[in-house]
Write a protein that holds these residues in place. Structure first.
Motif, PDB file in Angstrom:
ATOM      1  N   ARG A  73      -7.221  92.886-109.497  1.00  0.00           N
ATOM      2  CA  ARG A  73      -5.663  92.192-110.631  1.00  0.00           C
ATOM      3  C   ARG A  73      -6.512  90.716-110.761  1.00  0.00           C
ATOM      4  N   LEU A  74      -7.646  90.120-109.365  1.00  0.00           N
ATOM      5  CA  LEU A  74      -8.638  89.235-110.067  1.00  0.00           C
ATOM      6  C   LEU A  74      -9.586  89.543-111.596  1.00  0.00           C
ATOM      7  N   LEU A  75      -9.977  90.900-110.383  1.00  0.00           N
ATOM      8  CA  LEU A  75     -11.061  91.291-111.697  1.00  0.00           C
ATOM      9  C   LEU A  75     -10.672  91.459-113.021  1.00  0.00           C
ATOM     10  N   LEU A  76      -9.298  92.090-112.899  1.00  0.00           N
ATOM     11  CA  LEU A  76      -8.757  92.475-114.708  1.00  0.00           C
ATOM     12  C   LEU A  76      -8.668  90.929-115.267  1.00  0.00           C
ATOM     13  N   SER A  77      -8.373  89.923-114.467  1.00  0.00           N
ATOM     14  CA  SER A  77      -7.816  88.790-115.133  1.00  0.00           C
ATOM     15  C   SER A  77      -9.330  88.682-115.783  1.00  0.00           C
TER      16      SER A  77
ATOM     17  N   LEU B  13     -13.268  98.276-111.053  1.00  0.00           N
ATOM     18  CA  LEU B  13     -14.450  97.336-110.510  1.00  0.00           C
ATOM     19  C   LEU B  13     -16.037  98.557-110.657  1.00  0.00           C
ATOM     20  N   ALA B  14     -15.752  99.755-111.189  1.00  0.00           N
ATOM     21  CA  ALA B  14     -16.897 100.132-111.973  1.00  0.00           C
ATOM     22  C   ALA B  14     -17.016  99.555-113.347  1.00  0.00           C
ATOM     23  N   LEU B  15     -16.331  99.242-114.081  1.00  0.00           N
ATOM     24  CA  LEU B  15     -16.442  98.258-115.255  1.00  0.00           C
ATOM     25  C   LEU B  15     -16.966  96.536-115.142  1.00  0.00           C
ATOM     26  N   ALA B  16     -16.765  96.544-113.698  1.00  0.00           N
ATOM     27  CA  ALA B  16     -17.890  95.057-113.640  1.00  0.00           C
ATOM     28  C   ALA B  16     -18.666  95.071-114.233  1.00  0.00           C
ATOM     29  N   PRO B  17     -19.950  96.045-113.532  1.00  0.00           N
ATOM     30  CA  PRO B  17     -21.614  95.369-113.838  1.00  0.00           C
ATOM     31  C   PRO B  17     -21.785  95.461-115.732  1.00  0.00           C
ATOM     32  N   SER B  18     -20.879  96.530-116.140  1.00  0.00           N
ATOM     33  CA  SER B  18     -21.146  96.200-117.773  1.00  0.00           C
ATOM     34  C   SER B  18     -20.551  95.006-118.389  1.00  0.00           C
TER      35      SER B  18
END
Length: 180
Positions: free
Chosen positions: A25-29, A92-97
């Protein structure tokens, strides 16, 4: 209306597992916040859209009867923080891009109107590549390898498709910087 459930409403068991992660949820925010900044170029009250993942109820599952129910407040323990479902792994996999696109916007700002078209295209392509990376699994290639390759492809696509109005494309600028 707050519902604090310590027992399953179906079978009254106390063996309850929270199936959604607080870290996701933090990463989605962060993802929603960066998306808002990318498309508007400013931080305003509209950026409050990034708080939506924290307002949504948390999924819970009874380990006895497999009944799914929702709570508005999470369990705050280590297991609830790092519980990763497939959706969590996709985020999490989308975080680097996302971090790369943030860097591209910061260091290569001369995009003109091409950014209006290219950023949604990059998002859709990256999401599709990550989804294919999670779906594609054969006897010879496991999920970790396919997701790693998908992440590398999303990074390459982000650099390749990012527009430049006055300067050469980003890939040429990086090549000149590294080997020129």
């Amino acid at each position: 209306m707050e519902i604090r459930v310590k027992h399953c409403p179906n079978c009254n068991s106390d063996r309850i597992k929270q199936t959604s992660s607080i870290l996701t949820r933090l990463l989605l925010s962060v993802y929603f916040f960066l998306t808002f900044i990318f498309f508007t170029g400013e931080v305003s009250y509209g950026a409050l859209i990034s708080l939506i993942p924290f307002v949504a109820p948390y999924d819970n599952k009874c380990l006895n009867c497999s009944h799914l129910f929702y709570k508005y407040f999470p369990r705050l323990n280590k297991a609830a923080l790092f519980r990763f479902s497939v959706l969590d792994q996709c985020v999490l996999a989308l975080a680097p891009s996302m971090l790369l696109i943030t860097g591209l916007i910061e260091f290569f700002p001369y995009t003109g109107l091409g950014r209006i078209v290219s950023l949604p295209v990059i998002y859709v392509l990256n999401s599709t590549v990550i989804a294919i990376g999670f779906i594609k699994r054969t006897r010879y290639v496991n999920r970790a390898v396919s997701v790693t390759v998908a992440i590398l492809i999303t990074l390459f696509l982000s650099i390749l498709l990012y527009p430049q109005e006055f300067n050469p494309p980003v890939m040429e600028q990086l090549w000149e910087l590294a080997f020129g």
